[in-house]
Design an enzyme around this catalytic site. Structure first.
Site, PDB file in Angstrom:
ATOM      1  CB  ILE A   1      -0.957   0.001   1.220  1.00  0.00           C
ATOM      2  CG1 ILE A   1      -1.956  -1.146   1.088  1.00  0.00           C
ATOM      3  CG2 ILE A   1      -1.683   1.345   1.354  1.00  0.00           C
ATOM      4  CD1 ILE A   1      -2.957  -1.261   2.213  1.00  0.00           C
TER       5      ILE A   1
ATOM      6  CD  GLU B   1       9.577  -1.431   5.892  1.00  0.00           C
ATOM      7  OE1 GLU B   1       8.492  -1.203   5.340  1.00  0.00           O
ATOM      8  OE2 GLU B   1       9.724  -2.281   6.798  1.00  0.00           O
TER       9      GLU B   1
ATOM     10  N   GLY C   1       0.303  -2.766   7.441  1.00  0.00           N
ATOM     11  CA  GLY C   1      -0.312  -4.087   7.388  1.00  0.00           C
ATOM     12  C   GLY C   1      -1.770  -4.040   7.809  1.00  0.00           C
ATOM     13  NE  ARG C   2      -6.692  -4.510   4.631  1.00  0.00           N
ATOM     14  CZ  ARG C   2      -7.532  -3.487   4.791  1.00  0.00           C
ATOM     15  NH1 ARG C   2      -7.062  -2.249   4.836  1.00  0.00           N
ATOM     16  NH2 ARG C   2      -8.829  -3.687   4.903  1.00  0.00           N
TER      17      ARG C   2
ATOM     18  CG  HIS D   1       9.234 -10.466 -32.864  1.00  0.00           C
ATOM     19  ND1 HIS D   1      10.090 -10.011 -31.882  1.00  0.00           N
ATOM     20  CD2 HIS D   1       9.505  -9.733 -33.981  1.00  0.00           C
ATOM     21  CE1 HIS D   1      10.854  -9.057 -32.398  1.00  0.00           C
ATOM     22  NE2 HIS D   1      10.522  -8.870 -33.662  1.00  0.00           N
TER      23      HIS D   1
HETATM   24  P1  FAD Z   1     -12.824  -7.787   2.390  1.00  0.00           P
HETATM   25  O1  FAD Z   1     -12.620  -7.334   0.992  1.00  0.00           O
HETATM   26  O2  FAD Z   1     -12.221  -6.984   3.482  1.00  0.00           O
HETATM   27  O3  FAD Z   1     -14.400  -7.894   2.594  1.00  0.00           O
HETATM   28  C1  FAD Z   1     -14.963  -8.244   3.804  1.00  0.00           C
HETATM   29  C2  FAD Z   1     -16.363  -7.666   3.850  1.00  0.00           C
HETATM   30  O4  FAD Z   1     -17.022  -8.208   4.969  1.00  0.00           O
HETATM   31  C3  FAD Z   1     -16.402  -6.156   4.021  1.00  0.00           C
HETATM   32  O5  FAD Z   1     -17.270  -5.596   3.072  1.00  0.00           O
HETATM   33  C4  FAD Z   1     -16.928  -5.951   5.441  1.00  0.00           C
HETATM   34  O6  FAD Z   1     -17.740  -4.796   5.545  1.00  0.00           O
HETATM   35  C5  FAD Z   1     -17.763  -7.202   5.632  1.00  0.00           C
HETATM   36  N1  FAD Z   1     -17.885  -7.612   7.031  1.00  0.00           N
HETATM   37  C6  FAD Z   1     -16.893  -7.847   7.905  1.00  0.00           C
HETATM   38  N2  FAD Z   1     -17.407  -8.289   9.082  1.00  0.00           N
HETATM   39  C7  FAD Z   1     -18.738  -8.322   8.914  1.00  0.00           C
HETATM   40  C8  FAD Z   1     -19.808  -8.705   9.764  1.00  0.00           C
HETATM   41  N3  FAD Z   1     -19.590  -9.165  10.997  1.00  0.00           N
HETATM   42  N4  FAD Z   1     -21.063  -8.595   9.285  1.00  0.00           N
HETATM   43  C9  FAD Z   1     -21.288  -8.148   8.022  1.00  0.00           C
HETATM   44  N5  FAD Z   1     -20.320  -7.793   7.186  1.00  0.00           N
HETATM   45  C10 FAD Z   1     -19.060  -7.893   7.623  1.00  0.00           C
HETATM   46  N6  FAD Z   1      -5.433  -7.319  -3.347  1.00  0.00           N
HETATM   47  C11 FAD Z   1      -5.119  -7.737  -4.580  1.00  0.00           C
HETATM   48  O7  FAD Z   1      -5.178  -8.938  -4.844  1.00  0.00           O
HETATM   49  N7  FAD Z   1      -4.767  -6.859  -5.575  1.00  0.00           N
HETATM   50  C12 FAD Z   1      -4.691  -5.534  -5.350  1.00  0.00           C
HETATM   51  O8  FAD Z   1      -4.369  -4.771  -6.260  1.00  0.00           O
HETATM   52  C13 FAD Z   1      -4.995  -5.045  -4.053  1.00  0.00           C
HETATM   53  N8  FAD Z   1      -4.955  -3.737  -3.783  1.00  0.00           N
HETATM   54  C14 FAD Z   1      -5.295  -3.295  -2.534  1.00  0.00           C
HETATM   55  C15 FAD Z   1      -5.203  -1.933  -2.274  1.00  0.00           C
HETATM   56  C16 FAD Z   1      -5.525  -1.454  -1.024  1.00  0.00           C
HETATM   57  C17 FAD Z   1      -5.447   0.022  -0.757  1.00  0.00           C
HETATM   58  C18 FAD Z   1      -5.954  -2.359  -0.012  1.00  0.00           C
HETATM   59  C19 FAD Z   1      -6.356  -1.855   1.356  1.00  0.00           C
HETATM   60  C20 FAD Z   1      -6.034  -3.712  -0.247  1.00  0.00           C
HETATM   61  C21 FAD Z   1      -5.688  -4.194  -1.519  1.00  0.00           C
HETATM   62  N9  FAD Z   1      -5.713  -5.552  -1.817  1.00  0.00           N
HETATM   63  C22 FAD Z   1      -5.376  -5.989  -3.061  1.00  0.00           C
HETATM   64  C23 FAD Z   1      -6.122  -6.541  -0.802  1.00  0.00           C
HETATM   65  C24 FAD Z   1      -7.593  -6.944  -1.029  1.00  0.00           C
HETATM   66  O9  FAD Z   1      -8.396  -5.794  -0.989  1.00  0.00           O
HETATM   67  C25 FAD Z   1      -8.013  -7.930   0.020  1.00  0.00           C
HETATM   68  O10 FAD Z   1      -7.135  -9.034   0.019  1.00  0.00           O
HETATM   69  C26 FAD Z   1      -9.422  -8.434  -0.263  1.00  0.00           C
HETATM   70  O11 FAD Z   1     -10.339  -7.379  -0.310  1.00  0.00           O
HETATM   71  C27 FAD Z   1      -9.842  -9.439   0.802  1.00  0.00           C
HETATM   72  O12 FAD Z   1     -11.088  -9.939   0.483  1.00  0.00           O
HETATM   73  P2  FAD Z   1     -12.061 -10.498   1.619  1.00  0.00           P
HETATM   74  O13 FAD Z   1     -13.319 -10.856   0.929  1.00  0.00           O
HETATM   75  O14 FAD Z   1     -11.361 -11.512   2.416  1.00  0.00           O
HETATM   76  O15 FAD Z   1     -12.306  -9.271   2.608  1.00  0.00           O
HETATM   77  P1  NAD Z   2       2.438  -4.838   3.955  1.00  0.00           P
HETATM   78  O1  NAD Z   2       2.545  -5.974   4.878  1.00  0.00           O
HETATM   79  O2  NAD Z   2       2.559  -5.044   2.505  1.00  0.00           O
HETATM   80  O3  NAD Z   2       3.545  -3.749   4.312  1.00  0.00           O
HETATM   81  C1  NAD Z   2       3.670  -3.184   5.588  1.00  0.00           C
HETATM   82  C2  NAD Z   2       5.076  -2.623   5.712  1.00  0.00           C
HETATM   83  O4  NAD Z   2       5.111  -1.846   6.874  1.00  0.00           O
HETATM   84  C3  NAD Z   2       6.126  -3.715   5.861  1.00  0.00           C
HETATM   85  O5  NAD Z   2       7.212  -3.452   4.996  1.00  0.00           O
HETATM   86  C4  NAD Z   2       6.534  -3.618   7.328  1.00  0.00           C
HETATM   87  O6  NAD Z   2       7.868  -3.978   7.563  1.00  0.00           O
HETATM   88  C5  NAD Z   2       6.302  -2.146   7.590  1.00  0.00           C
HETATM   89  N1  NAD Z   2       6.047  -1.815   8.978  1.00  0.00           N
HETATM   90  C6  NAD Z   2       5.297  -2.496   9.877  1.00  0.00           C
HETATM   91  N2  NAD Z   2       5.249  -1.818  11.060  1.00  0.00           N
HETATM   92  C7  NAD Z   2       5.992  -0.697  10.881  1.00  0.00           C
HETATM   93  C8  NAD Z   2       6.322   0.411  11.718  1.00  0.00           C
HETATM   94  N3  NAD Z   2       5.864   0.483  12.967  1.00  0.00           N
HETATM   95  N4  NAD Z   2       7.084   1.391  11.202  1.00  0.00           N
HETATM   96  C9  NAD Z   2       7.538   1.331   9.921  1.00  0.00           C
HETATM   97  N5  NAD Z   2       7.271   0.310   9.095  1.00  0.00           N
HETATM   98  C10 NAD Z   2       6.498  -0.683   9.565  1.00  0.00           C
HETATM   99  O7  NAD Z   2       1.060  -4.121   4.360  1.00  0.00           O
HETATM  100  P2  NAD Z   2       0.234  -2.978   3.623  1.00  0.00           P
HETATM  101  O8  NAD Z   2       1.070  -2.249   2.651  1.00  0.00           O
HETATM  102  O9  NAD Z   2      -0.441  -2.240   4.722  1.00  0.00           O
HETATM  103  O10 NAD Z   2      -0.843  -3.810   2.844  1.00  0.00           O
HETATM  104  C11 NAD Z   2      -1.718  -4.708   3.542  1.00  0.00           C
HETATM  105  C12 NAD Z   2      -2.061  -5.879   2.677  1.00  0.00           C
HETATM  106  O11 NAD Z   2      -2.895  -5.469   1.623  1.00  0.00           O
HETATM  107  C13 NAD Z   2      -0.836  -6.504   2.048  1.00  0.00           C
HETATM  108  O12 NAD Z   2      -0.441  -7.620   2.811  1.00  0.00           O
HETATM  109  C14 NAD Z   2      -1.281  -6.935   0.712  1.00  0.00           C
HETATM  110  O13 NAD Z   2      -1.539  -8.312   0.744  1.00  0.00           O
HETATM  111  C15 NAD Z   2      -2.592  -6.213   0.475  1.00  0.00           C
HETATM  112  N6  NAD Z   2      -2.430  -5.335  -0.687  1.00  0.00           N
HETATM  113  C16 NAD Z   2      -2.164  -5.904  -1.891  1.00  0.00           C
HETATM  114  C17 NAD Z   2      -1.962  -5.111  -3.002  1.00  0.00           C
HETATM  115  C18 NAD Z   2      -1.646  -5.749  -4.313  1.00  0.00           C
HETATM  116  O14 NAD Z   2      -1.842  -6.943  -4.434  1.00  0.00           O
HETATM  117  N7  NAD Z   2      -1.165  -5.014  -5.304  1.00  0.00           N
HETATM  118  C19 NAD Z   2      -2.041  -3.731  -2.891  1.00  0.00           C
HETATM  119  C20 NAD Z   2      -2.283  -3.184  -1.644  1.00  0.00           C
HETATM  120  C21 NAD Z   2      -2.486  -4.002  -0.548  1.00  0.00           C
END
Ligand code: FAD
Ligand code: NAD
Length: 480
Positions: free
Chosen positions: A194, A213, A284-285, A457
């Site tokens: 992110i 980082e 992270g998440r 190509h």
């Molecule tokens: P989520 O997408 O989080 O969906 C969960 C849903 O459940 C939500 O709508 C929430 O409101 C609902 N929910 C939760 N608890 C409850 C409850 N108790 N009752 C009712 N509803 C509930 N991944 C990629 O593969 N490619 C990318 O390019 C990418 N880009 C990203 C960019 C960003 C900025 C972020 C934050 C994430 C990105 N990710 C990407 C990660 C991706 O978004 C997640 O891996 C994916 O959305 C996870 O899917 P999920 O269905 O597990 O959960």
């Molecule tokens: P991430 O795990 O990719 O990166 C978090 C970074 O923060 C790591 O490098 C970690 O070492 C660093 N960090 C952790 N604690 C810290 C601190 N206290 N101070 C400084 N650095 C610290 O997590 P993210 O970027 O938050 O993304 C979350 C998840 O969302 C990712 O795991 C990824 O799977 C998903 N995501 C995927 C995509 C994609 O597929 N293109 C895009 C966005 C997000």
């Protein structure tokens, strides 16, 4: 509370994992409900989860807008194209993103209707006996009982105690996708996916971006050569990535437009401070399990707060499954897609399966970074004998014709069997190329198979072809 409604499958969460599970279950003839609590920017229910509302899709919309703008200033001149007074209108850019989000979240609602998935809009809690109580947005409560319940609650941003989100100056991805103007100075905590993607968006639009980082190595999850090339390119673009930087405090000062954040961190040089207009925390998440499980369900969480599941996403409680970001494995939308489909098929008595060894990773920066399979480091650690072939885009006709010569393709194969163990890419549009590695690995193909497959190509994919040939030192377009 109204009478209990019964279903074959009740899914909690309509993100990528949940909506795939719900639609596939309904396709297989199972009576299915799906519950989601999320609201869109307009305050109305929005299906599609993090991915469609505030993740994958909106971030890619802004990455594309900002890339077009950046290329005007940094690439077009090579093509002989000049222009005067290029401007970015942030409101239009963010408005375009919002329209795309609405189109796709609305699309899930249509798909639910078309597949006869019953949607419930509210917060679901699992109770003993596969009973799910839903608090709907209008305050009413409904009770659902599923022969099977699939938990697909997703994940939330991790908040740091010394950098609490305020929705204005200190934000997570949600705020950073909605800045109303380009911040002059943006700091990002975390050089992960992110941080790099959203840091790139605002850098390209003119912000001074500093990424702090904590770890000493940059992008350690990727292949070391890929990370090195990417770091070099990000530096050229002006992204200031500071490694080994541990943030200890933040302080918001001033009011209105003059508000700024003082960030204190320490690195090898000692304690440092940085003053910025916006701070994005992207460290992270974590699994979103708050309020999801009543005390009597028997569903267990692991030490990371994720729902404990076996290799088939079963929680160990009869009829209760969990998928996507709320369980182990990479937090990727497509990993959730596959788990959702697999669990629906397992419930229907089919052989649902996810191959966790062939899940591709993509980071949508410029250059893009993509890989599947093992890195060299992982293979070294595991003691697996391997051989490597790589090929630079600088020697690929299409890449040079597009003025995109940065990066390379690298094929890693087993030293004895020649089976492909990994494909690592850094370069333009490599997000589309990585699937050649996924396919080869799924079909247990060898570097020789890849080398013998005819590649059009001129295309970027020729880098993979030559890299596969380079594994056995027979690349045509470079000295071996
Ligand atoms: P989520 O997408 O989080 O969906 C969960 C849903 O459940 C939500 O709508 C929430 O409101 C609902 N929910 C939760 N608890 C409850 C409850 N108790 N009752 C009712 N509803 C509930 N991944 C990629 O593969 N490619 C990318 O390019 C990418 N880009 C990203 C960019 C960003 C900025 C972020 C934050 C994430 C990105 N990710 C990407 C990660 C991706 O978004 C997640 O891996 C994916 O959305 C996870 O899917 P999920 O269905 O597990 O959960
Ligand atoms: P991430 O795990 O990719 O990166 C978090 C970074 O923060 C790591 O490098 C970690 O070492 C660093 N960090 C952790 N604690 C810290 C601190 N206290 N101070 C400084 N650095 C610290 O997590 P993210 O970027 O938050 O993304 C979350 C998840 O969302 C990712 O795991 C990824 O799977 C998903 N995501 C995927 C995509 C994609 O597929 N293109 C895009 C966005 C997000």
């Amino acid at each position: 509370m109204s009478e209990q409604q019964t279903f074959d499958v009740v899914v909690i969460g309509a993100g990528p994992a949940g909506y795939h599970a719900a639609i596939r279950a309904a396709q297989l003839g199972l009576k299915t409900a799906c519950i989601d609590a999320a609201l869109g920017k307009d305050g109305k229910p929005a299906l599609g989860g993090t991915c469609l509302r505030v993740g994958c899709i909106p971030s890619k919309a802004l990455l594309d807008s900002s890339r077009q703008y950046w290329n005007m200033g940094h690439l077009f001149d090579q093509h002989g194209i000049s222009f005067k007074d290029a401007k970015i209108d942030v409101a239009t850019m963010v408005g375009r993103k919002d329209k795309i989000v609405k189109q796709f979240t609305g699309g899930i609602e249509m798909l639910f209707k078309a597949n006869k998935v019953k949607a419930f809009f509210g917060f679901g809690t699992l109770h003993n006996g596969n009973v799910v109580k839903v608090k709907q947005h209008d305050g009413s409560e409904v009770e659902l009982k599923g022969t099977n319940v699939i938990l697909a609650a997703g994940s939330d941003s991790i908040e740091l105690p010394f950098a609490k989100f305020d929705g204005d100056c200190i934000v997570d991805n949600v705020g950073a996708l909605d800045f109303t103007e380009v911040p002059n100075r943006l700091a990002v905590i975390g050089a992960g996916v992110i941080g790099l993607e959203l840091g790139s968006v605002w850098k390209r639009l003119g912000a001074e971006v500093t990424i702090l980082e904590a770890l000493p190595d940059f992008l350690a999850v990727a292949d070391a050569e890929v990370s090195k090339t990417a770091a070099r390119e990000f530096k050229k673009q002006g992204l200031d990535i500071r490694l080994g930087a541990k943030v200890s405090a933040t302080e918001t000062k001033g009011k209105g437009k003059k508000k700024e954040v003082l960030v204190t961190y320490s690195d090898a040089k000692g304690e440092q401070t940085l003053t910025v207009d916006k701070l994005l925390v992207a460290v992270g998440r974590r699994a979103a399990t708050k309020g999801l499980l009543a005390d009597d369900t028997g569903v267990k969480l692991n030490e990371r707060g994720q729902i404990e599941v076996d290799a088939h996403c079963h929680t160990g409680v009869d009829g209760v499954w969990a998928i996507g970001d709320c369980v182990r494995g990479p937090m990727l939308a497509h990993k959730g897609f596959e788990e959702g489909i697999a669990v629906a098929e397992l419930i229907a008595g089919l052989p649902g399966h996810v191959n966790f060894d062939t899940i591709p990773w993509v980071i949508y920066t410029e250059p893009e970074i993509a890989w599947v399979g093992k890195t060299e480091q992982q293979l070294k650690d595991e003691g697996v004998p391997y051989k490597v072939g790589s090929f630079p885009f600088a020697a690929v006709g299409r890449a040079v014709a597009m003025a995109e010569p940065v990066g390379f393709a690298k094929v890693i194969a087993h030293a004895e069997s020649d089976r492909v163990l990994g494909l690592h890419l850094v370069g333009a549009n490599v997000s589309e190329l990585v699937h050649e590695g996924v396919l080869t690995m799924e079909f247990k193909g060898s570097a020789d198979d890849l080398a013998r497959i005819c590649h059009a190509h001129p295309t970027m994919s020729e880098a993979i072809h030559d890299a596969a040939m380079a594994v056995d030192k027979r690349a045509i377009h470079k000295a071996n």
